[in-house]
Motif scaffolding. Structure first.
Motif, PDB file in Angstrom:
ATOM      1  N   HIS A 215      40.540  41.860  20.255  1.00  0.00           N
ATOM      2  CA  HIS A 215      40.377  40.879  21.321  1.00  0.00           C
ATOM      3  C   HIS A 215      41.413  41.111  22.428  1.00  0.00           C
ATOM      4  O   HIS A 215      41.112  40.947  23.621  1.00  0.00           O
ATOM      5  CB  HIS A 215      40.500  39.460  20.762  1.00  0.00           C
ATOM      6  N   ILE A 216      42.617  41.507  22.038  1.00  0.00           N
ATOM      7  CA  ILE A 216      43.654  41.810  23.033  1.00  0.00           C
ATOM      8  C   ILE A 216      43.245  43.015  23.878  1.00  0.00           C
ATOM      9  O   ILE A 216      43.395  43.003  25.104  1.00  0.00           O
ATOM     10  CB  ILE A 216      45.002  42.047  22.334  1.00  0.00           C
ATOM     11  N   LEU A 217      42.708  44.039  23.233  1.00  0.00           N
ATOM     12  CA  LEU A 217      42.264  45.222  23.970  1.00  0.00           C
ATOM     13  C   LEU A 217      41.134  44.874  24.936  1.00  0.00           C
ATOM     14  O   LEU A 217      41.120  45.330  26.086  1.00  0.00           O
ATOM     15  CB  LEU A 217      41.805  46.303  22.983  1.00  0.00           C
ATOM     16  N   ASN A 218      40.183  44.063  24.487  1.00  0.00           N
ATOM     17  CA  ASN A 218      39.080  43.651  25.366  1.00  0.00           C
ATOM     18  C   ASN A 218      39.595  42.835  26.551  1.00  0.00           C
ATOM     19  O   ASN A 218      39.076  42.953  27.674  1.00  0.00           O
ATOM     20  CB  ASN A 218      38.059  42.838  24.581  1.00  0.00           C
ATOM     21  N   THR A 219      40.611  42.009  26.299  1.00  0.00           N
ATOM     22  CA  THR A 219      41.188  41.201  27.379  1.00  0.00           C
ATOM     23  C   THR A 219      41.862  42.086  28.417  1.00  0.00           C
ATOM     24  O   THR A 219      41.751  41.859  29.627  1.00  0.00           O
ATOM     25  CB  THR A 219      42.198  40.194  26.800  1.00  0.00           C
ATOM     26  N   LEU A 220      42.553  43.130  27.966  1.00  0.00           N
ATOM     27  CA  LEU A 220      43.175  44.069  28.894  1.00  0.00           C
ATOM     28  C   LEU A 220      42.131  44.832  29.701  1.00  0.00           C
ATOM     29  O   LEU A 220      42.307  45.070  30.908  1.00  0.00           O
ATOM     30  CB  LEU A 220      44.072  45.039  28.122  1.00  0.00           C
ATOM     31  N   ASP A 221      41.034  45.220  29.053  1.00  0.00           N
ATOM     32  CA  ASP A 221      39.951  45.895  29.778  1.00  0.00           C
ATOM     33  C   ASP A 221      39.378  44.984  30.857  1.00  0.00           C
ATOM     34  O   ASP A 221      39.082  45.436  31.976  1.00  0.00           O
ATOM     35  CB  ASP A 221      38.838  46.302  28.798  1.00  0.00           C
ATOM     36  N   HIS A 222      39.211  43.710  30.530  1.00  0.00           N
ATOM     37  CA  HIS A 222      38.676  42.756  31.506  1.00  0.00           C
ATOM     38  C   HIS A 222      39.631  42.599  32.686  1.00  0.00           C
ATOM     39  O   HIS A 222      39.205  42.574  33.848  1.00  0.00           O
ATOM     40  CB  HIS A 222      38.441  41.397  30.829  1.00  0.00           C
ATOM     41  N   TRP A 223      40.923  42.500  32.399  1.00  0.00           N
ATOM     42  CA  TRP A 223      41.917  42.367  33.465  1.00  0.00           C
ATOM     43  C   TRP A 223      41.875  43.589  34.388  1.00  0.00           C
ATOM     44  O   TRP A 223      41.904  43.455  35.618  1.00  0.00           O
ATOM     45  CB  TRP A 223      43.307  42.205  32.858  1.00  0.00           C
ATOM     46  N   SER A 224      41.806  44.784  33.789  1.00  0.00           N
ATOM     47  CA  SER A 224      41.825  46.008  34.582  1.00  0.00           C
ATOM     48  C   SER A 224      40.578  46.133  35.452  1.00  0.00           C
ATOM     49  O   SER A 224      40.645  46.609  36.587  1.00  0.00           O
ATOM     50  CB  SER A 224      41.951  47.228  33.664  1.00  0.00           C
ATOM     51  N   SER A 225      39.429  45.694  34.945  1.00  0.00           N
ATOM     52  CA  SER A 225      38.176  45.821  35.695  1.00  0.00           C
ATOM     53  C   SER A 225      38.030  44.764  36.774  1.00  0.00           C
ATOM     54  O   SER A 225      37.490  45.037  37.850  1.00  0.00           O
ATOM     55  CB  SER A 225      36.975  45.736  34.737  1.00  0.00           C
ATOM     56  N   HIS A 226      38.528  43.556  36.505  1.00  0.00           N
ATOM     57  CA  HIS A 226      38.247  42.437  37.401  1.00  0.00           C
ATOM     58  C   HIS A 226      39.458  41.947  38.193  1.00  0.00           C
ATOM     59  O   HIS A 226      39.286  41.202  39.163  1.00  0.00           O
ATOM     60  CB  HIS A 226      37.662  41.269  36.603  1.00  0.00           C
ATOM     61  N   CYS A 227      40.657  42.334  37.773  1.00  0.00           N
ATOM     62  CA  CYS A 227      41.859  41.823  38.450  1.00  0.00           C
ATOM     63  C   CYS A 227      42.691  42.947  39.056  1.00  0.00           C
ATOM     64  O   CYS A 227      42.717  43.116  40.269  1.00  0.00           O
ATOM     65  CB  CYS A 227      42.701  40.991  37.475  1.00  0.00           C
ATOM     66  N   GLU A 228      43.355  43.732  38.210  1.00  0.00           N
ATOM     67  CA  GLU A 228      44.202  44.831  38.680  1.00  0.00           C
ATOM     68  C   GLU A 228      43.982  46.066  37.819  1.00  0.00           C
ATOM     69  O   GLU A 228      44.042  45.981  36.594  1.00  0.00           O
ATOM     70  CB  GLU A 228      45.685  44.446  38.600  1.00  0.00           C
ATOM     71  N   TYR A 229      43.736  47.180  38.466  1.00  0.00           N
ATOM     72  CA  TYR A 229      43.520  48.418  37.725  1.00  0.00           C
ATOM     73  C   TYR A 229      44.819  48.855  37.062  1.00  0.00           C
ATOM     74  O   TYR A 229      45.863  48.954  37.704  1.00  0.00           O
ATOM     75  CB  TYR A 229      43.024  49.514  38.664  1.00  0.00           C
TER      76      TYR A 229
END
Length: 409
Positions: A215-229
């Motif tokens: 879940h932590i990894l998925n959250t980081l992927d979401h942040w990178s795609s939608h917030c900051e690369y």
């Protein structure tokens, strides 16, 4: 098609692009596939390219032996070659073969190892040469270089405007990456006083489930795609890494380049029962984020030990100070230019047992040509390349190299 018609059309053809191919000798061009661009290359009935542009940048060429012969095999009209890009290679001189292309108008030689300013005089015989780049060579330090550049600047300026349009279109994905990875990140760093990875960790704290690495990894992927690369390994490479670790079931894993801990969580999650992971990060501020992320995911120090130091200092001390006598699997994910040095250090300190797996990220972008060349030619590794793209930038091709160590031989 008449020669004049050819001259009018071929200048608009896309280049024959062999950049970032780890090419060591010119003869390798005959067995390499050129990179594909926005428009397909056109060919003559004989199968040769109709373009007037040849890009060989970001390889490991140190001479141009057989250049004329190889170019004649690739191009229908090699005598009309107008643009040659040899930037970021290992050339120490300007080969006289370049002076035989009298229609040459653009020649890029920046980022090589050209040492003598007198080499430039060879190009005086080229009547149409209007753009020549030499920065990033040792000749920059020679007296008279600045004056030479000053005399060239008007010609380079004339070539700049049409070239920038071509580059913007062809490399638009790289420009987008530059904006997101450098410009926007720098602006946010200044405004917030935090790094992107620190901001991402704050997001994880409020959106991810503690103790659940997936879940932590998925959250980081979401942040990178939608917030900051974030420039992290991402889900596609993550699947490759996870599968390889699960297949190899390594008892001891060594990671060089923790970054903020994304790949560390992937490795730790895939470890077999009782497995141990040592991860090395030289940046204390980045290591602090990684440490928090690793512990938040539920991995203790017996499973994942984080070492804050440079890889070249840690590797000689792994056996005595960290009780790591062998690395069944090693992941190189720090600086690609350090991969070869650290691989040879692992060999020299007998830390790779026969059958060990060495994985190396970012071997195509930004690239590790000398590392790949060594692994393919030294005779101690079986090599495989897993082709991928960058997270959120699939058009930018990258890959993970998988090396299987056969022993010191």
């Amino acid at each position: 098609m008449s020669k004049q018609d050819y001259m009018n059309t071929s200048v608009q053809e896309p280049p024959l692009d062999y950049s970032f191919r780890s090419i060591h000798v010119i003869q390798d061009l005959t067995s390499e596939e050129p990179r594909s661009g926005l428009r397909p290359l056109r060919h003559s009935k004989s199968g040769k390219s109709l373009t007037q542009s040849l890009w060989l940048n970001n390889n490991v060429l140190n001479d141009l032996r057989d250049f004329n012969h190889v170019v004649s095999l690739l191009l229908e009209h090699p005598e009309n070659l107008a643009w040659i890009d040899l930037s970021f290679n290992d050339l120490t001189s300007i080969d006289p073969v370049l002076t035989t292309f009298f229609n040459l108008s653009v020649l890029y030689l920046h980022g090589n190892s050209i040492q003598r300013l007198g080499e430039v005089n060879k190009l005086a015989v080229l009547p149409r040469l209007r753009s020549l780049t030499l920065h990033g060579n040792p000749i920059e330090e020679e007296k008279g270089y600045r004056a030479l550049v000053g005399t060239m600047s008007p010609a380079i300026a004339l070539a700049f405007l049409p070239l920038v349009v071509t580059l913007l279109v062809r490399y638009r994905h790289y420009f987008r990456l530059l904006v997101r990875m450098v410009l926007l990140r720098s602006l946010r760093d200044c405004l917030s006083g935090l790094r992107a990875e620190e901001r991402a960790f704050s997001y994880v704290l409020t959106h991810a489930l503690p103790g659940d690495p997936s879940h932590i990894l998925n959250t980081l992927d979401h942040w990178s795609s939608h917030c900051e690369y974030l420039g992290h390994m991402g889900p596609v490479k993550g699947q490759i890494l996870t599968r390889l670790v699960e297949e190899k079931t390594p008892a001891c894993v060594l990671e060089l380049g923790t970054h903020f801990g994304y790949s560390t969580l992937l490795l730790a999650r895939a470890l077999p029962p009782g497995g141990r992971l040592l991860t090395v990060e030289r940046d204390p501020r980045m290591a602090a984020v990684a440490e928090k992320l690793i512990r938040l995911a539920g991995f203790d120090e017996r499973t994942v030990e984080l070492i804050v130091s440079s890889s070249e200092e840690v590797i000689p001390r792994l056996r005595t100070q960290y009780q790591l006598s062998r690395a069944d699997l090693a992941l190189l994910a720090h600086r690609p230019r350090c991969y070869l040095r650290d691989l040879q250090l692992l060999e020299a300190h007998a830390l790779l047992p026969a059958g060990a797996t060495v994985l190396a990220d970012h071997v195509l972008f930004p690239g590790a040509p000398r590392f790949l060349q060594y692994a393919k030619n030294c005779g101690r590794y079986r090599c495989r390349l897993h082709h991928t793209g960058l997270p959120d930038f699939p058009a930018i091709k990258d890959g993970i190299a998988q090396l299987t160590y056969a022993g010191p031989g």
